[in-house]
Design an enzyme around this catalytic site. Structure first.
Site, short mmCIF file in Angstrom:
data_model
loop_
_atom_site.label_atom_id
_atom_site.label_comp_id
_atom_site.label_asym_id
_atom_site.label_seq_id
_atom_site.Cartn_x
_atom_site.Cartn_y
_atom_site.Cartn_z
N HIS A 1 25.76 35.52 -16.47
CA HIS A 1 26.45 34.86 -15.35
C HIS A 1 26.93 35.85 -14.30
O HIS A 1 27.43 36.92 -14.61
CB HIS A 1 27.55 33.92 -15.84
CG HIS A 1 28.77 34.54 -16.46
ND1 HIS A 1 29.87 34.89 -15.73
CD2 HIS A 1 29.09 34.83 -17.75
CE1 HIS A 1 30.81 35.36 -16.53
NE2 HIS A 1 30.36 35.35 -17.76
N ASP B 1 32.82 41.31 -17.08
CA ASP B 1 32.50 39.94 -17.48
C ASP B 1 32.04 39.20 -16.24
O ASP B 1 32.86 38.74 -15.46
CB ASP B 1 33.76 39.30 -18.10
CG ASP B 1 33.55 37.85 -18.47
OD1 ASP B 1 32.40 37.39 -18.48
OD2 ASP B 1 34.55 37.17 -18.77
N GLU C 1 29.89 30.00 -14.72
CA GLU C 1 30.09 30.06 -16.17
C GLU C 1 31.57 29.96 -16.50
O GLU C 1 31.98 29.31 -17.44
CB GLU C 1 29.50 31.37 -16.73
CG GLU C 1 29.45 31.42 -18.26
CD GLU C 1 30.70 32.01 -18.91
OE1 GLU C 1 30.79 32.00 -20.13
OE2 GLU C 1 31.61 32.48 -18.20
N GLU C 2 32.38 30.64 -15.70
CA GLU C 2 33.82 30.72 -15.97
C GLU C 2 34.51 29.36 -15.86
O GLU C 2 35.63 29.19 -16.30
CB GLU C 2 34.50 31.73 -15.03
CG GLU C 2 34.00 33.18 -15.18
CD GLU C 2 34.41 33.83 -16.50
OE1 GLU C 2 35.12 33.19 -17.29
OE2 GLU C 2 34.00 34.98 -16.73
N ASP D 1 26.39 38.48 -22.44
CA ASP D 1 27.77 38.34 -21.94
C ASP D 1 28.66 39.32 -22.72
O ASP D 1 28.21 39.97 -23.67
CB ASP D 1 28.25 36.90 -22.14
CG ASP D 1 29.34 36.50 -21.14
OD1 ASP D 1 29.98 37.40 -20.55
OD2 ASP D 1 29.55 35.29 -20.97
N HIS E 1 38.99 39.68 -18.59
CA HIS E 1 39.73 38.89 -17.60
C HIS E 1 40.95 39.63 -17.05
O HIS E 1 41.96 39.02 -16.71
CB HIS E 1 40.12 37.51 -18.15
CG HIS E 1 38.93 36.59 -18.27
ND1 HIS E 1 39.04 35.21 -18.30
CD2 HIS E 1 37.61 36.84 -18.36
CE1 HIS E 1 37.84 34.68 -18.40
NE2 HIS E 1 36.95 35.66 -18.46
#
Ligand SMILES: [Zn+2]
Length: 329
Positions: free
Chosen positions: A62, A164, A194-195, A217, A303
């Site tokens: 992603h 990420d 994706e998130e 990922d 994140h």
């Protein structure tokens, strides 16, 4: 062997979920001369195809990253915001964010008393505007920003924002460049959103109808001080996914990845994640089902603006993916 310039380019590119134009352009320029076809679908997924006569394999990474979205601007020019994907108030406190036009702001909270139960709605962004009118010349309601931080080369590892899943994009790009020919038909899909719930992967898988799928990922690490138990460590090799909350990986794909790693003496570890999900969560349920698995990269501080991955893990993931895709599956 680790291409720090490429990861810097990918990491710095702006691309909160739903706003992937800039990162897509960067990836398109990297892959276009190394594939037979490239296209962008309705959702914004970038699909790069290497033709072959065998099985259709979808490789998903992603392009989007987490971010924030402006919900209000007060008279003094401070911005209120909400999250795009998993944004923790604790890790975003005191950090910088960047809007698509280059405007940079810093995130703070109203009162220290809020600290224990801090929520994003008790926080605001300061972009240095004197009042609402000046703020509106730089940002508007609904504008979106990503974290803003500098890449640091830590020697064995690298630290920056949006690993990420720009590290997954990096692995896909490096594999595309390295693969000479494949007996399989390869669909490298750089997915959107994706998130927000694996949205781009879902529609791309429906259109492509792959026989097999592999997602690239990050995953969490269990090797930091006093963190919860997880048998995934930085530097122990790419992690072959057994499960997360979105998928129980198909034994055919799991064994293909494990056996290829063993045959080529590539270090690997197994990922048994009790939370989270990734693109194959959506892909394996597409149409009548798709044989799916995932290669994950152990990542500390996911994140946050300072995510950390191991260079060796990334190099070994490129090696393993290249070997898997070169086989007749
Ligand atoms: Zn991810």
């Amino acid at each position: 062997m680790f291409n720090i310039d490429l990861i810097k380019k990918l990491s710095y590119a702006y691309g909160p979920a739903g706003n992937e134009e800039a990162i897509r352009e960067v990836i398109l320029n990297e892959v276009k001369d190394h594939v037979d076809e490239v296209s962008v679908d309705t959702m914004g997924n970038l699909i790069a195809v290497k033709k072959g006569s065998g099985k259709k394999v979808m490789i998903a990474a992603h392009m989007d990253e987490i971010g924030i979205i402006i919900t209000g601007i007060d008279d003094k020019g401070f911005l209120r915001f909400s999250n795009i994907g998993g944004v923790s108030p604790f890790v975003s406190l005191g950090q910088k964010v960047r809007f698509s036009n280059g405007t940079i702001g810093t995130l703070h909270m109203e009162h220290m008393e809020d600290m224990k139960h801090l929520k994003l709605e008790k926080m605001y962004i300061d972009i240095g505007a004197k009042d609402k009118e000046e703020a509106l010349t730089k940002v508007n309601l609904g504008d979106v920003a990503c974290f803003h931080s500098d890449l640091v080369d830590l020697g064995h590892s690298v630290m920056t924002k949006a690993l990420d899943d720009r590290i997954g994009c990096y692995i896909a790009i490096e594999t595309i460049k390295r693969l000479s020919a494949s007996p399989n038909e390869l669909y490298f899909v750089f997915t959107v959103q994706e998130e927000l719930g694996l949205r781009g992967a879902k529609t791309a898988a429906f259109a492509i109808e792959p026989d097999l799928a592999i997602a690239l990922d990050i995953t969490s690490c269990g090797d930091m001080p006093k963190c919860k138990h997880l048998a995934v460590n930085l530097h122990d090799g790419p992690a072959i996914k057994i499960k997360d909350n979105s998928i129980l990986c198909h034994p055919v794909m799991k064994n293909l990845l494990i056996n290829t790693a063993k045959e080529n003496n590539i270090p690997y570890q197994l990922e048994v994640l009790t939370f989270g999900g990734t693109d194959v969560g959506a892909i394996h349920l597409s149409r009548a089902g798709v044989i799916s698995g995932a290669l994950s990269i152990a990542c500390r501080y996911a994140h946050t603006p300072n995510e950390v991955v191991s260079k060796d893990d990334v190099n070994n993931a490129v090696e393993l993916l290249t070997k898997v895709l070169s086989k007749e599956i």
